[in-house]
Design an enzyme around this catalytic site. Structure first.
Site, PDB file in Angstrom:
ATOM      1  N   SER A 112      -5.365  -4.691  -4.890  1.00  0.00           N
ATOM      2  CA  SER A 112      -5.496  -3.389  -5.548  1.00  0.00           C
ATOM      3  C   SER A 112      -6.801  -3.279  -6.321  1.00  0.00           C
ATOM      4  O   SER A 112      -7.235  -4.248  -6.945  1.00  0.00           O
ATOM      5  CB  SER A 112      -4.351  -3.193  -6.538  1.00  0.00           C
ATOM      6  OG  SER A 112      -3.170  -2.929  -5.857  1.00  0.00           O
TER       7      SER A 112
ATOM      8  N   LYS B  72       7.935  -1.675 -13.534  1.00  0.00           N
ATOM      9  CA  LYS B  72       7.132  -0.471 -13.771  1.00  0.00           C
ATOM     10  C   LYS B  72       7.405   0.550 -12.653  1.00  0.00           C
ATOM     11  O   LYS B  72       7.584   1.744 -12.913  1.00  0.00           O
ATOM     12  CB  LYS B  72       5.652  -0.846 -13.809  1.00  0.00           C
ATOM     13  CG  LYS B  72       4.794   0.262 -14.381  1.00  0.00           C
ATOM     14  CD  LYS B  72       3.396  -0.241 -14.710  1.00  0.00           C
ATOM     15  CE  LYS B  72       2.551   0.899 -15.230  1.00  0.00           C
ATOM     16  NZ  LYS B  72       1.293   0.464 -15.818  1.00  0.00           N
ATOM     17  N   ASP B  73       7.473   0.050 -11.408  1.00  0.00           N
ATOM     18  CA  ASP B  73       7.760   0.942 -10.279  1.00  0.00           C
ATOM     19  C   ASP B  73       9.172   1.524 -10.374  1.00  0.00           C
ATOM     20  O   ASP B  73       9.390   2.685 -10.047  1.00  0.00           O
ATOM     21  CB  ASP B  73       7.616   0.189  -8.948  1.00  0.00           C
ATOM     22  CG  ASP B  73       6.152   0.076  -8.509  1.00  0.00           C
ATOM     23  OD1 ASP B  73       5.319   0.810  -9.071  1.00  0.00           O
ATOM     24  OD2 ASP B  73       5.855  -0.730  -7.615  1.00  0.00           O
TER      25      ASP B  73
ATOM     26  N   GLU C 150       4.466  25.975   5.530  1.00  0.00           N
ATOM     27  CA  GLU C 150       4.960  25.289   4.348  1.00  0.00           C
ATOM     28  C   GLU C 150       3.824  25.108   3.344  1.00  0.00           C
ATOM     29  O   GLU C 150       2.653  25.046   3.728  1.00  0.00           O
ATOM     30  CB  GLU C 150       5.505  23.913   4.759  1.00  0.00           C
ATOM     31  CG  GLU C 150       6.739  24.013   5.612  1.00  0.00           C
ATOM     32  CD  GLU C 150       7.937  24.397   4.791  1.00  0.00           C
ATOM     33  OE1 GLU C 150       8.132  25.615   4.621  1.00  0.00           O
ATOM     34  OE2 GLU C 150       8.660  23.506   4.336  1.00  0.00           O
TER      35      GLU C 150
ATOM     36  N   HIS D 249      -2.881  -6.277   0.875  1.00  0.00           N
ATOM     37  CA  HIS D 249      -2.710  -7.629   0.355  1.00  0.00           C
ATOM     38  C   HIS D 249      -3.910  -8.517   0.650  1.00  0.00           C
ATOM     39  O   HIS D 249      -4.071  -9.561   0.045  1.00  0.00           O
ATOM     40  CB  HIS D 249      -1.398  -8.232   0.881  1.00  0.00           C
ATOM     41  CG  HIS D 249      -0.213  -7.682   0.152  1.00  0.00           C
ATOM     42  ND1 HIS D 249       0.860  -8.431  -0.233  1.00  0.00           N
ATOM     43  CD2 HIS D 249       0.033  -6.428  -0.302  1.00  0.00           C
ATOM     44  CE1 HIS D 249       1.732  -7.666  -0.877  1.00  0.00           C
ATOM     45  NE2 HIS D 249       1.245  -6.445  -0.913  1.00  0.00           N
TER      46      HIS D 249
END
Ligand code: HEM
Lengths: 214, 424
Positions: free
Chosen positions: B213, B236-237, B280, B209
Site C-alpha cells: 500500500s 479498522k476495516d 442509472e 501485496h
C-alpha cells in the site's frame, strides 16, 4: 477555483428553477392501518376496478387488509384464490371507449413519482373549463373520465368526504404496490439497532487494539 | 500455538498456514493509512454481497421477455424475503459504484496510480469497465420501461462503429431490436461477469501485496512504522464496514426505491418511448459527455475516451513529488475542479436535453478533457516551483533516493549492454 465553484453553483440553481414546471403534488399524510386500507380497497374494487386491473394482487392478498375469507370468496366467484384481480370490463372494450387500456393499478404508486400523493393529487386536479368540459391540471387531456365527479363538486362537506376517501384509496394503492413495506420497516428498525451496537463494539475494539500504536 | 492435525496434514502438502501468515495476519501495512483506504475492502464485500444475493434471485428470476417483469414481482411479493434479496441487489449495485468511485478518487488524490503501482491502477480500470458492463446488463433484467429503452439507446451507440456498425448492433442484441434474445444473453453474461471480476480482483490483490500500500504521506515508511494487517487493519476495516452497512441498510429497509426509476415499474413496451430516458446515476457523467457532442460517432468516441483516459494518468502526471495532492497545491486544485466538474456532468446527464443544458454539458466536457490535457505541463511546472520553494526534508530525501536508485539501475543496465556489446 472558488470562482468556478460559485459560477457553476449559481448556474445550477437557476437551471433547477427553470426545470420544474409541472404543478407540485399536494402534501397529504397517508395512514396505512388495516381499517384505512380496507376502506380504500372497497373504493378501488367497486369503482376503479371497473376500468383498471390490479394484476399483481391476488384475491387471497385481500385477507391481509382485513377482508374475511367469506368476503374474498364472494368477490372472486368462480376464480381461484390465487387468481389476479382483473378489470370488470374487458380490455378491448375499454380501449375502444377511452382510446387506451387504463394502466394496471397494482404498481401505479411505484410507477409515478410521489406514489400515493400522485394519485391523490391527480383526482383533486379535475376541474371544469368555462365551456363546461372537464380537464385535469396535473395530467392535461387525461382520457380517464372524472369518475368521482370532482370537477362539479361545490358542497364543501361533500368535497371533504371525497378527499377523506381518496386518501384511503391512495394508501391502499401504496400498499398494493409494496405489500411488504410495513414488515420491511419493522425489520429495518431492529437491523439498524443491531448494526449500531456492533459498529460501536468494533469501534471500541479498534481503539483498544490501536492504543499501543499511537 | 500447536496446530490441528488436519492443518498439519494440509501444510505438508499446501502452503495453507504460510499463506495466511504471509498475506493476511502478518502482512505489513503502513500504520498511517486513513479511512479512505477502507474502500477497497468494502468493494470486495459488496462484490460478495452482489454475487450471493444475485444467485438467490436467479433461482426465481425468468429471463424471458414475456415473464421477466412478472417474475420480479413474484420475487417481491411471493418469495419469502424475496423483497429483501431484490432490494439488497438493486441497492448493492449503486453502493458498488459509490464505493468504487471513492476508491478511485482516493487513488487520484494521493497519486497512488504512479510507479510502482501502475498495474494496480490498470487492473482497477479493467475492473471498472467490467463492473459497468455487468451493471448495464443487469439493469435490463427487470424488463421495465427504463431497462428496455436504456438498453435500446446504449446498444444503438455501437452503430457508430465504422463500416460494420449495423452488424455489430445486431450481433450484440441477437436481433434487430432489443428483445427476448437480448434479455437471455444479458442474463447469461450478467451472471458470468462477476466471476471474471473475482479473477481480476485476484490479480489486483497479487499486485497489491507485491508493491504494498501507498500511504497518505507519500513517503515510504520505516519498517517499524508498518504494522500487521491483523488485528490492526482487520478491526479498522470492520468498523468501516459497520458504518457502511448502517447507511446501506438504511436505504434497503427505508428508502429501497430511491435507486429505482419510477418508470421501471412499468413493463417494457417496445411501442411506447418514455418521454425522458435516463441511465442509472453512475453512468450520468459519461452520458452527459456523449450528448455534449452533436455528432453520434464523435459522442461515442468522447464518451469512450472519457473513461479510458484514466489509464494514461501514470504518464500524464509527470511530477516526481510523492504523495499526490499532499504537497502539491496545483494538483490538489485540479483534483477538486475535477470533482466539481463531474458533479456538474452528473446533473446535466439527468436533465432533459435543452439548449441551456447542452451548453453547460459542452463546457463541462471541455473542462473534463482539459484537466487531463494540461496535467503534464502543470505537473512539471509545479514540480520546478516546489523545488525552488522548498519541500519537507523527508520528501526531498525520498526524491533523491529514488533518483539515486534510478541512476544506479540505469548505469547497471548500461554496463550490461556494454558487456553484451563487448562480447559480440
Ligand atoms: C458484480 C456485481 C453485480 C452488479 C453490479 C449487479 C447489478 C445489477 C443491477 C443494476 C440489476 C438491476 C437491479 C434492479 O433494478 O432490480 C441487477 C439485477 C439482477 N442481477 Fe445482478 N449484479 C451483480 C452481480 C450479480 C450476480 C453474481 C448474479 C447471479 C449470479 C446476479 C443476478 C441478477 C439477477 C437475477 C437480477 C434480476 C433481478 C432484479 O432485477 O433484481 N447479479 N444486477
Amino acid at each position: 477555483m472558488k470562482k468556478i465553484i460559485s459560477l457553476t453553483g449559481g448556474l445550477l440553481i437557476s437551471l433547477t428553477a427553470l426545470a420544474s414546471e409541472t404543478p407540485p403534488l399536494l402534501d397529504v399524510e397517508l395512514q396505512h392501518d388495516t381499517a384505512t386500507l380496507r376502506q380504500g380497497a372497497d373504493v378501488v374494487l367497486n369503482v376503479c376496478a371497473g376500468c383498471h386491473s390490479l394484476h399483481y394482487l391476488k384475491y387471497r392478498d385481500l385477507l391481509e387488509v382485513g377482508f374475511t375469507q367469506a368476503e374474498v370468496d364472494g368477490l372472486r366467484g368462480q376464480l381461484e384464490v390465487t387468481a389476479t384481480i382483473a378489470a370488470m370490463s374487458p380490455p378491448d372494450m375499454l380501449k375502444e371507449t377511452y382510446g387506451v387500456v387504463p394502466p394496471d393499478l397494482s404498481l401505479i404508486a411505484k410507477a409515478r413519482k410521489g406514489g400515493g400523493r400522485y394519485v391523490y393529487t391527480l383526482f383533486n386536479s379535475f376541474y371544469q373549463r368555462p365551456d363546461g368540459t372537464v380537464d385535469n391540471h396535473l395530467f392535461p387531456n387525461i382520457r380517464m373520465p372524472d369518475v368521482l365527479g370532482v370537477a362539479s363538486m361545490t358542497d364543501p362537506a361533500q368535497k371533504k368526504e371525497f378527499q377523506e376517501s381518496m386518501r384511503k384509496v391512495a394508501a391502499f394503492l401504496e400498499w398494493a404496490a409494496d405489500p411488504n413495506a410495513a414488515e420491511r420497516r419493522g425489520m429495518g428498525v431492529y437491523v439498524l439497532i443491531y448494526l449500531f451496537i456492533i459498529t460501536l463494539l468494533f469501534w471500541l475494539m479498534k481503539r483498544r487494539i490501536w492504543s499501543d500504536v499511537h | 500455538m500447536s496446530k490441528h492435525p488436519v492443518v498439519q496434514w494440509i501444510d505438508r502438502r499446501f502452503p495453507f498456514t504460510a499463506f495466511f501468515k504471509h498475506e493476511l495476519t502478518e502482512y505489513k501495512v503502513p500504520r498511517n493509512l486513513s479511512y479512505w483506504w477502507n474502500f477497497g475492502f468494502l468493494a470486495g464485500f459488496v462484490l460478495v454481497l452482489q454475487v450471493v444475493s444475485g444467485v438467490f434471485l436467479a433461482m426465481h428470476y425468468k429471463p424471458d421477455a414475456q415473464l421477466a417483469f412478472a417474475s420480479i414481482e413474484h420475487i417481491m411479493r411471493d418469495v419469502n424475503y424475496g423483497w429483501l434479496l431484490r432490494y439488497m441487489h438493486s441497492t448493492g449495485a449503486s453502493a458498488f459504484f459509490v464505493v468504487i468511485y471513492i476508491h478511485m478518487a482516493r487513488t487520484l488524490y494521493y497519486g497512488s496510480f504512479r510507479a510502482p503501482r501502475e498495474l494496480m491502477w490498470w487492473s482497477g480500470q479493467v475492473l471498472l469497465l467490467t463492473l459497468m458492463a455487468t451493471a448495464f446488463m443487469g439493469y435490463l433484467l427487470p424488463w421495465g420501461q427504463m431497462s428496455y429503452w436504456g438498453a435500446q439507446v446504449i446498444t444503438n451507440l455501437f452503430r457508430a462503429t465504422p463500416f460494420i456498425g449495423d452488424q455489430v448492433v445486431v450481433w450484440l442484441r441477437g436481433d434487430f431490436v432489443v428483445g427476448d434474445a437480448t434479455l437471455n444473453r444479458f442474463f447469461v453474461l450478467h451472471f458470468f461477469f462477476p466471476f471474471l471480476i473475482f479473477g481480476i480482483v485476484g490479480l489486483h490483490l497479487v499486485a497489491l501485496h507485491f508493491v504494498r500500500s501507498s500511504n497518505p504521506s507519500g513517503i515510504n515508511l520505516k519498517d517499524e512504522d508498518n504494522i500487521s494487517l491483523h488485528p490492526y487493519f482487520t478491526f479498522k476495516d470492520l468498523f468501516g464496514l459497520g458504518i457502511f452497512l448502517l447507511i446501506f441498510c438504511g436505504f434497503v429497509f427505508f428508502y429501497p426505491d430511491f435507486f429505482i426509476e419510477p418508470d421501471n415499474n412499468i413493463p417494457a413496451d417496445p411501442l411506447k418511448t418514455p418521454p425522458h430516458i435516463t441511465p442509472e446515476w453512475y453512468f450520468l457523467p459519461f452520458y452527459a459527455i456523449l450528448r455534449a457532442i452533436p455528432d453520434m460517432l464523435g459522442g461515442v468516441v468522447a464518451m469512450t475516451l472519457s473513461i479510458l483516459v484514466f489509464a494514461a494518468m501514470p504518464y500524464l502526471d509527470r511530477s516526481q513529488i510523492p504523495g499526490g495532492s499532499r504537497y502539491r497545491p496545483f494538483y490538489r486544485a485540479m483534483f477538486w475542479a475535477f470533482v466539481v466538474d463531474l458533479s456538474v456532468l452528473t446533473y446535466v446527464g439527468a436533465q432533459p436535453a435543452t439548449d441551456e443544458m447542452a451548453l453547460v454539458g459542452r463546457i463541462a466536457t471541455i473542462i473534463y478533457f482539459s484537466l487531463f490535457m494540461v496535467l503534464p505541463i502543470i505537473s512539471k511546472r509545479e514540480e520546478a516551483w516546489l523545488f525552488v520553494r522548498g519541500l519537507p526534508q523527508e520528501v526531498m530525501a525520498m526524491i533523491a533516493g529514488e533518483k539515486e536508485s534510478d541512476r544506479r539501475k540505469r548505469s547497471m543496465d548500461r554496463r550490461k549492454t556494454e558487456r553484451r556489446q563487448g562480447e559480440e
